[in-house]
Structures are given as structure tokens and as C-alpha cells.
Write a protein that holds these residues in place. Structure first.
Motif, PDB file in Angstrom:
ATOM      1  N   ALA A 252       1.034  -1.254  -0.024  1.00  0.00           N
ATOM      2  CA  ALA A 252       0.011   0.034  -0.157  1.00  0.00           C
ATOM      3  C   ALA A 252       0.909   1.204   0.115  1.00  0.00           C
ATOM      4  CB  ALA A 252      -0.995  -0.154   1.018  1.00  0.00           C
ATOM      5  N   SER A 253       1.501   1.629  -0.835  1.00  0.00           N
ATOM      6  CA  SER A 253       2.442   2.775  -1.298  1.00  0.00           C
ATOM      7  C   SER A 253       2.004   4.174  -1.316  1.00  0.00           C
ATOM      8  CB  SER A 253       3.247   2.426  -2.584  1.00  0.00           C
ATOM      9  OG  SER A 253       2.487   2.429  -3.670  1.00  0.00           O
ATOM     10  N   ARG A 254       0.337   4.049  -1.476  1.00  0.00           N
ATOM     11  CA  ARG A 254      -0.170   5.636  -1.512  1.00  0.00           C
ATOM     12  C   ARG A 254      -0.805   6.071  -0.215  1.00  0.00           C
ATOM     13  NH1 ARG A 254      -0.762   8.620  -5.563  1.00  0.00           N
ATOM     14  NH2 ARG A 254      -2.458   9.397  -4.678  1.00  0.00           N
ATOM     15  N   GLY A 255      -0.644   4.849   0.771  1.00  0.00           N
ATOM     16  CA  GLY A 255      -1.568   5.195   2.145  1.00  0.00           C
ATOM     17  C   GLY A 255      -2.919   4.680   1.925  1.00  0.00           C
ATOM     18  N   LEU A 256      -3.519   4.355   2.985  1.00  0.00           N
ATOM     19  CA  LEU A 256      -4.711   3.715   2.853  1.00  0.00           C
ATOM     20  C   LEU A 256      -5.822   4.871   3.142  1.00  0.00           C
ATOM     21  CD1 LEU A 256      -4.579   0.949   5.598  1.00  0.00           C
ATOM     22  CD2 LEU A 256      -3.820   0.922   3.287  1.00  0.00           C
ATOM     23  N   ILE A 257      -6.828   4.589   2.458  1.00  0.00           N
ATOM     24  CA  ILE A 257      -7.950   5.593   2.546  1.00  0.00           C
ATOM     25  C   ILE A 257      -8.231   6.185   4.040  1.00  0.00           C
ATOM     26  CG2 ILE A 257      -9.160   5.175   0.259  1.00  0.00           C
ATOM     27  CD1 ILE A 257     -11.266   3.338   1.997  1.00  0.00           C
TER      28      ILE A 257
END
Length: 258
Positions: A252-257
Motif C-alpha cells: 500500500a504505497s499510496r497510504g490507506l483511505i
């Protein structure tokens, strides 16, 4: 032997397995291979270095294997691979990959891709997904197995959506969606777990309860991401239904919602 409508244009280099049907006014390119039992409806274009498995159905006016909508693309021989048993409805576009990634776009098995969906370059879509009308995946998006994306969902490039997740109508996904989670809104935020989908797939009450507990650790108990991740990982040693979370977190490289 393939069944080809007289109005279709099929390049002599194309490879069509037995019982493939090519409908009126289709165009099939030189580097295309289509597996047995697949049906290509009227006005479809299948081009690029595209390998299609068995028993797929393409409805009218889809463009499969089109060039990436990426200004860096220089006509490199990148690929699109499609598995078996997929249904692709009208006006769907699926691009080949780019050399800036692995050079490959992939659609797995038994997917239901509804009208006007766009799957961009270098996307990886798993098995048994449903992408409802007008869903748009930007480049490099990864979608896990059994995902349902509601109509008009848009997904930002490089996002990941974990297995069994779901998005609501018009969700705008700009960060990673963990497994089992329902995402809703613009920008998409967590809205519980996909409990109805899990029941339909045979998850029992105990498993669903464990997944709800993991959701609360991530989003409802005021823990940091690292704390929630550690607790879910520890619990997964006893509860295998939590393993998809453990597998997802490092990717999860973009960060979690949020």
C-alpha cells in the motif's frame, strides 16, 4: 475453425483458435491471439500485442489492446493479457502496458466488465471482479480478486484495491483500499466492510466478525496505522481470513483511505 463475418478485417498474422467467432465490421490486428470459444461482437477492434484466453465474450464497439494514453509511449511492443471466461460489454477500452512499468496490462478470469469502462496501461485486475458502468482505472492500478467497483468509480494511478473490497457509486479513489473494505464518496473514505459480498461468497459469521474487528482496529479505535497493522498481523496467525490484510499492507504505497 474460426467463424469470421465477411465484413470483418482479420490480419493474416492473427491467431484464432477453434470456434472463435468474429462479428461484423471487426478489426483484428496482426499480433493478436484469441483462445477457443471466444466471441467478438460487431464493430470491436482488438489490436496490439494482445493475448486472449478461452470463452471470452466481447460485446459491440469495444477497443481492446489499444495504445496507452501516455505521452511517453513510443509504440514499444508492450502487451495485454486477458484470461478466460470474461464478459466485456459495449465501448470498453483496455490499453496495453508501458515500458515505464512491466510492459503488461492484465485482466484475469471470470470478470464482468460493464459498458464504457476504461482499464488503462499497466493495470492488473484479478479474478471474479465486477467493474460497473463508466468505471475508470488510471495507469498502474491493481485490483484484487472479487472486487466490486460501483458505477462511475474513478481510481487514481498507482492505487491498489484489495480483494473483496467494494466501492460505492461515483467513488473517487485516491489512496489504497484495504481488503474487504467498502469505500464511498469523493474523496473515497472507508464506510464499513463489504459484509453482503462476503456472505454471498461463503464467509461465515465468525469470519465476518473477525474482519469487522480488523476494520475497527484500522478506523475506529484511534490507533496509529502501525499499531493497527501490528494487531491485525498478530491475529492473522490464528485467523486466516485476516491474511489478505497482512499481504496488502506492504504493497500500500499510496497510504490507506482515511
Amino acid at each position: 475453425m474460426a467463424i469470421i463475418h465477411p465484413s470483418a478485417v482479420v490480419h493474416p498474422g492473427a491467431e484464432l483458435d477453434e470456434n472463435v467467432e468474429i462479428g461484423p465490421f471487426c478489426v483484428i490486428g496482426a499480433r493478436v491471439r484469441i483462445g477457443a470459444g471466444s466471441v467478438v461482437g460487431p464493430h470491436c477492434i482488438i489490436d496490439g500485442v494482445t493475448r486472449i484466453g478461452r470463452n471470452n465474450r466481447f460485446h459491440g464497439s469495444s477497443h481492446i489492446g489499444c495504445a496507452p494514453q501516455d505521452k511517453k509511449y513510443r509504440d514499444e511492443p508492450t502487451e495485454l493479457v486477458i484470461g478466460d471466461g470474461n464478459t466485456v460489454f459495449q465501448f470498453v477500452t483496455i490499453s496495453t502496458g508501458t515500458t515505464q512499468d512491466g510492459g503488461l496490462t492484465c485482466l484475469g478470469d471470470d470478470n464482468w466488465i460493464m459498458a464504457y469502462v476504461h482499464i488503462a496501461h499497466d493495470c492488473m485486475v484479478g479474478d471474479h471482479t465486477i467493474l460497473a458502468n463508466n468505471t475508470t482505472l488510471a495507469g498502474h492500478v491493481h485490483v484484487g480478486d472479487w472486487v466490486f467497483l460501483g458505477g462511475f468509480t474513478t481510481v487514481h494511478q498507482f492505487c491498489r484495491i484489495g480483494p473483496h473490497a467494494m466501492t460505492a457509486f461515483t467513488a473517487a479513489v485516491t489512496q489504497d483500499v484495504p481488503p474487504y473494505i467498502t469505500a464511498a464518496g469523493n474523496r473515497a473514505a472507508p464506510a464499513g466492510i463489504n459484509s453482503e459480498g462476503l456472505r454471498r461468497r461463503g464467509f461465515d459469521a465468525g469470519q465476518i466478525s473477525e474482519i469487522k474487528r480488523a476494520y475497527k482496529l484500522l478506523y475506529r479505535q484511534g490507533l496509529s496505522y502501525e499499531e493497527a497493522r501490528a494487531q491485525i498481523t498478530a491475529r492473522a496467525a490464528e485467523r486466516p481470513e485476516l491474511q489478505p490484510f497482512v499481504d496488502f499492507f506492504p504493497q500500500a504505497s499510496r497510504g490507506l483511505i482515511r
